[in-house]
Write a protein that holds these residues in place. Structure first.
Motif, PDB file in Angstrom:
ATOM      1  N   ILE A   1     -39.859  79.813  62.018  1.00  0.00           N
ATOM      2  CA  ILE A   1     -39.309  80.619  63.116  1.00  0.00           C
ATOM      3  C   ILE A   1     -38.324  81.650  62.569  1.00  0.00           C
ATOM      4  O   ILE A   1     -37.509  81.327  61.700  1.00  0.00           O
ATOM      5  CB  ILE A   1     -38.652  79.698  64.188  1.00  0.00           C
ATOM      6  CG1 ILE A   1     -38.127  80.496  65.370  1.00  0.00           C
ATOM      7  CG2 ILE A   1     -37.571  78.824  63.614  1.00  0.00           C
ATOM      8  CD1 ILE A   1     -37.889  79.629  66.607  1.00  0.00           C
ATOM      9  N   TYR A   2     -38.475  82.900  63.014  1.00  0.00           N
ATOM     10  CA  TYR A   2     -37.559  83.987  62.632  1.00  0.00           C
ATOM     11  C   TYR A   2     -37.254  84.831  63.847  1.00  0.00           C
ATOM     12  O   TYR A   2     -38.123  85.042  64.694  1.00  0.00           O
ATOM     13  CB  TYR A   2     -38.196  84.883  61.550  1.00  0.00           C
ATOM     14  CG  TYR A   2     -37.917  84.385  60.156  1.00  0.00           C
ATOM     15  CD1 TYR A   2     -36.647  84.503  59.609  1.00  0.00           C
ATOM     16  CD2 TYR A   2     -38.914  83.782  59.407  1.00  0.00           C
ATOM     17  CE1 TYR A   2     -36.365  84.019  58.343  1.00  0.00           C
ATOM     18  CE2 TYR A   2     -38.641  83.286  58.136  1.00  0.00           C
ATOM     19  CZ  TYR A   2     -37.360  83.417  57.620  1.00  0.00           C
ATOM     20  OH  TYR A   2     -37.081  82.935  56.367  1.00  0.00           O
ATOM     21  N   ASN A   3     -36.026  85.378  63.906  1.00  0.00           N
ATOM     22  CA  ASN A   3     -35.737  86.336  64.963  1.00  0.00           C
ATOM     23  C   ASN A   3     -35.436  87.701  64.350  1.00  0.00           C
ATOM     24  O   ASN A   3     -35.237  87.820  63.131  1.00  0.00           O
ATOM     25  CB  ASN A   3     -34.595  85.845  65.872  1.00  0.00           C
ATOM     26  CG  ASN A   3     -33.311  85.631  65.098  1.00  0.00           C
ATOM     27  OD1 ASN A   3     -32.866  86.514  64.362  1.00  0.00           O
ATOM     28  ND2 ASN A   3     -32.707  84.454  65.243  1.00  0.00           N
ATOM     29  N   THR A   4     -35.397  88.715  65.200  1.00  0.00           N
ATOM     30  CA  THR A   4     -35.222  90.095  64.746  1.00  0.00           C
ATOM     31  C   THR A   4     -33.977  90.252  63.869  1.00  0.00           C
ATOM     32  O   THR A   4     -34.027  90.849  62.790  1.00  0.00           O
ATOM     33  CB  THR A   4     -35.116  91.029  65.972  1.00  0.00           C
ATOM     34  OG1 THR A   4     -36.251  90.810  66.800  1.00  0.00           O
ATOM     35  CG2 THR A   4     -35.053  92.483  65.562  1.00  0.00           C
TER      36      THR A   4
ATOM     37  N   GLY B   1     -36.585  80.417  58.824  1.00  0.00           N
ATOM     38  CA  GLY B   1     -37.955  80.045  58.482  1.00  0.00           C
ATOM     39  C   GLY B   1     -38.219  78.558  58.565  1.00  0.00           C
ATOM     40  O   GLY B   1     -37.490  77.798  59.209  1.00  0.00           O
ATOM     41  N   ILE B   2     -39.243  78.150  57.859  1.00  0.00           N
ATOM     42  CA  ILE B   2     -39.784  76.790  58.030  1.00  0.00           C
ATOM     43  C   ILE B   2     -38.817  75.697  57.544  1.00  0.00           C
ATOM     44  O   ILE B   2     -38.883  74.561  58.009  1.00  0.00           O
ATOM     45  CB  ILE B   2     -41.161  76.701  57.322  1.00  0.00           C
ATOM     46  CG1 ILE B   2     -41.988  75.537  57.862  1.00  0.00           C
ATOM     47  CG2 ILE B   2     -41.008  76.630  55.818  1.00  0.00           C
ATOM     48  CD1 ILE B   2     -43.465  75.647  57.520  1.00  0.00           C
TER      49      ILE B   2
ATOM     50  N   ALA C   1     -44.997  84.912  62.558  1.00  0.00           N
ATOM     51  CA  ALA C   1     -43.647  85.192  62.029  1.00  0.00           C
ATOM     52  C   ALA C   1     -43.718  86.365  61.051  1.00  0.00           C
ATOM     53  O   ALA C   1     -42.837  87.232  61.028  1.00  0.00           O
ATOM     54  CB  ALA C   1     -43.084  83.946  61.341  1.00  0.00           C
ATOM     55  N   SER C   2     -44.781  86.437  60.256  1.00  0.00           N
ATOM     56  CA  SER C   2     -44.932  87.555  59.318  1.00  0.00           C
ATOM     57  C   SER C   2     -45.157  88.867  60.055  1.00  0.00           C
ATOM     58  O   SER C   2     -44.717  89.923  59.609  1.00  0.00           O
ATOM     59  CB  SER C   2     -46.119  87.310  58.385  1.00  0.00           C
ATOM     60  OG  SER C   2     -45.792  86.380  57.375  1.00  0.00           O
TER      61      SER C   2
ATOM     62  N   VAL D   1     -38.473  91.716  48.814  1.00  0.00           N
ATOM     63  CA  VAL D   1     -37.835  90.883  49.833  1.00  0.00           C
ATOM     64  C   VAL D   1     -38.896  90.040  50.520  1.00  0.00           C
ATOM     65  O   VAL D   1     -40.004  90.508  50.785  1.00  0.00           O
ATOM     66  CB  VAL D   1     -37.050  91.746  50.860  1.00  0.00           C
ATOM     67  CG1 VAL D   1     -37.949  92.672  51.658  1.00  0.00           C
ATOM     68  CG2 VAL D   1     -36.254  90.854  51.812  1.00  0.00           C
ATOM     69  N   THR D   2     -38.553  88.777  50.794  1.00  0.00           N
ATOM     70  CA  THR D   2     -39.509  87.912  51.470  1.00  0.00           C
ATOM     71  C   THR D   2     -38.807  86.762  52.172  1.00  0.00           C
ATOM     72  O   THR D   2     -37.612  86.535  51.974  1.00  0.00           O
ATOM     73  CB  THR D   2     -40.580  87.405  50.479  1.00  0.00           C
ATOM     74  OG1 THR D   2     -41.622  86.761  51.214  1.00  0.00           O
ATOM     75  CG2 THR D   2     -40.006  86.442  49.458  1.00  0.00           C
ATOM     76  N   GLU D   3     -39.565  86.059  53.005  1.00  0.00           N
ATOM     77  CA  GLU D   3     -38.977  84.972  53.776  1.00  0.00           C
ATOM     78  C   GLU D   3     -38.764  83.732  52.889  1.00  0.00           C
ATOM     79  O   GLU D   3     -39.163  83.709  51.739  1.00  0.00           O
ATOM     80  CB  GLU D   3     -39.821  84.699  55.028  1.00  0.00           C
ATOM     81  CG  GLU D   3     -41.228  84.213  54.760  1.00  0.00           C
ATOM     82  CD  GLU D   3     -41.267  82.709  54.687  1.00  0.00           C
ATOM     83  OE1 GLU D   3     -40.696  82.055  55.561  1.00  0.00           O
ATOM     84  OE2 GLU D   3     -41.875  82.174  53.754  1.00  0.00           O
ATOM     85  N   ASN D   4     -38.144  82.724  53.473  1.00  0.00           N
ATOM     86  CA  ASN D   4     -37.606  81.595  52.714  1.00  0.00           C
ATOM     87  C   ASN D   4     -38.637  80.827  51.866  1.00  0.00           C
ATOM     88  O   ASN D   4     -38.485  80.683  50.643  1.00  0.00           O
ATOM     89  CB  ASN D   4     -36.936  80.661  53.742  1.00  0.00           C
ATOM     90  CG  ASN D   4     -35.888  79.776  53.126  1.00  0.00           C
ATOM     91  OD1 ASN D   4     -35.832  79.609  51.923  1.00  0.00           O
ATOM     92  ND2 ASN D   4     -35.043  79.203  53.964  1.00  0.00           N
TER      93      ASN D   4
END
Ligand code: NAD
Length: 358
Positions: free
Chosen positions: A161-164, A139-140, A196-197, A240-243
């Motif tokens: 930025i995130y990848n699969t 992530g950011i 990204a989301s 669950v969530t991103e950074n």
């Protein structure tokens, strides 16, 4: 069991609270017949002073060779200069990345003995039991960043930025955790705005449908989640969530319990050692006064036993001891309201004594 545990006491109150957690691990070892070998290494501001870097190579090598790592906290005003060559927090980001610790687990379960310590009404928080899983190495915070000239002066940018693969592994870990709890997973994103989301939503939907059809799954936008956490926290099981979203929401969630001094966290990846720490910082305002609450670090030690050493009974013994000490009315200053309080050392000793008498 023989295990090697690296201690990174860090700065401020870090060494004070880690010392109490070590006392608790030692009494657990003697009660259950384990041998824990502790190795203390520099990290954070103290490592900048002694080695010129917040995460010396020898510290990283020791962590890699360990079964688990217990961290106090890093940072403080001495190392806050924004123009400094390096900062204590750089050590934190580096150790997460180097050890591949892609998931940060933060349980938020207010103690039934401390419901009135929360700024929220007891009828809202009573019964809350959330496991937050924050993605930790993408992530950011890890995307490209910089500054460039702009007609008005400058512009600054950070790329999310995130990848699969990064999404899949943290979602799988979260869904597996939900299976062992109330079988419910909530994914928090901002897919109405962020690309990204939208990838998070697509990947999570696929994993849940294909691999976890038994786990109830829902999606909440991050702005709505900020409200729901305060109005209906009981409704959530695993989140669950991103950074970046996780960084903010978990601090908001910590307020449900009323004190930063009570919440542990675990940073996990596979394979290799996990990193365990309280969620609070180095609290320079109270460092050296002997009044810091060591319970978050003691509970982080319980998570270490559970997740890295697979010692579930021993972890539960620590959690029960903490509950007993709180139920008998002992409080450090941060949770004592205007009542009497015990010191950091006394609180640690009370937990050790509660474990010592089964
Ligand atoms: P903090 O968590 O250190 O302190 C916030 C408030 O909570 C303070 O009033 C403090 O006294 C109190 N507090 C925190 N832990 C406590 C405990 N165990 N017992 C009793 N009271 C406690 O946050 P801050 O003041 O914003 O940051 C201080 C330093 O810590 C900064 O340098 C920051 O960068 C660093 N920090 C480090 C980490 C980490 O190591 N993971 C996390 C957050 C902040």
């Amino acid at each position: 069991m023989d295990s090697k545990i690296v201690l990174l006491p860090g700065d401020g109150i870090g060494p004070e609270v880690v010392a109490e957690a070590v006392g608790v691990l030692q009494v657990v070892a003697s009660r259950f017949g384990h041998r824990f070998a502790f190795q203390t290494c520099p990290m954070g501001g103290n490592a900048i002073d002694s080695h010129g870097t917040p995460l010396p190579d020898e510290t990283l090598a020791a962590c890699r060779a360990a079964d688990a790592v217990l961290l106090g906290a890093v940072g403080g005003p001495k190392w806050d200069d924004p123009n400094a060559k390096t900062r204590p927090e750089a050590g934190l980001l580096k150790i997460r990345k180097e050890l591949g610790l892609f998931a940060n687990l933060r349980p938020i379960k207010p103690s039934r003995h401390l419901l009135d310590a929360s700024p929220l009404r007891r009828e809202i928080i009573d019964g809350t039991d959330i496991l937050f899983v924050r993605e930790l190495t993408g992530g950011i915070y890890f995307g490209e960043s910089g500054r460039r000239p702009h007609a008005s002066g400058e512009e600054a940018y950070n790329v999310m930025i995130y990848n699969t693969g990064e999404i899949e592994r943290v979602v799988r870990m979260s869904a597996a955790a939900a299976r062992g709890r109330r079988q419910k997973l909530t994914m928090v994103d901002k897919a109405n705005v962020l690309e990204a989301s939208r990838l998070w939503r697509q990947v999570t939907g696929r994993i849940m449908a294909q691999e976890f059809p038994d786990v109830k799954y829902d999606i909440v936008l991050v702005d709505a989640m900020a409200m729901h956490l305060l109005s209906r926290p009981r409704d959530f099981d695993v989140v669950v969530t991103e950074n970046l979203f996780g960084d903010i929401l978990t601090d908001e969630g910590s307020m449900l319990t009323g004190s930063m001094g009570l919440l542990p966290s675990a940073s996990l990846g596979t394979p290799g050692p996990g990193l365990y720490e309280p969620i609070h910082g180095s609290a320079p305002d109270i460092a050296g006064k002997g009044i810091a609450n060591p319970l978050a670090t003691i509970l982080a030690a319980a998570m270490l036993l559970r997740h890295s050493l697979k010692l579930e009974d021993e972890a539960a013994v620590i959690e029960t001891a903490v509950d007993q000490v709180l139920s008998s009315g002992h409080r450090t200053k941060d949770i004592a309201a205007s009542g009497p309080s015990v010191s950091t050392r006394e609180m640690g000793t009370l937990v050790v004594e509660a474990i010592g008498k089964p």
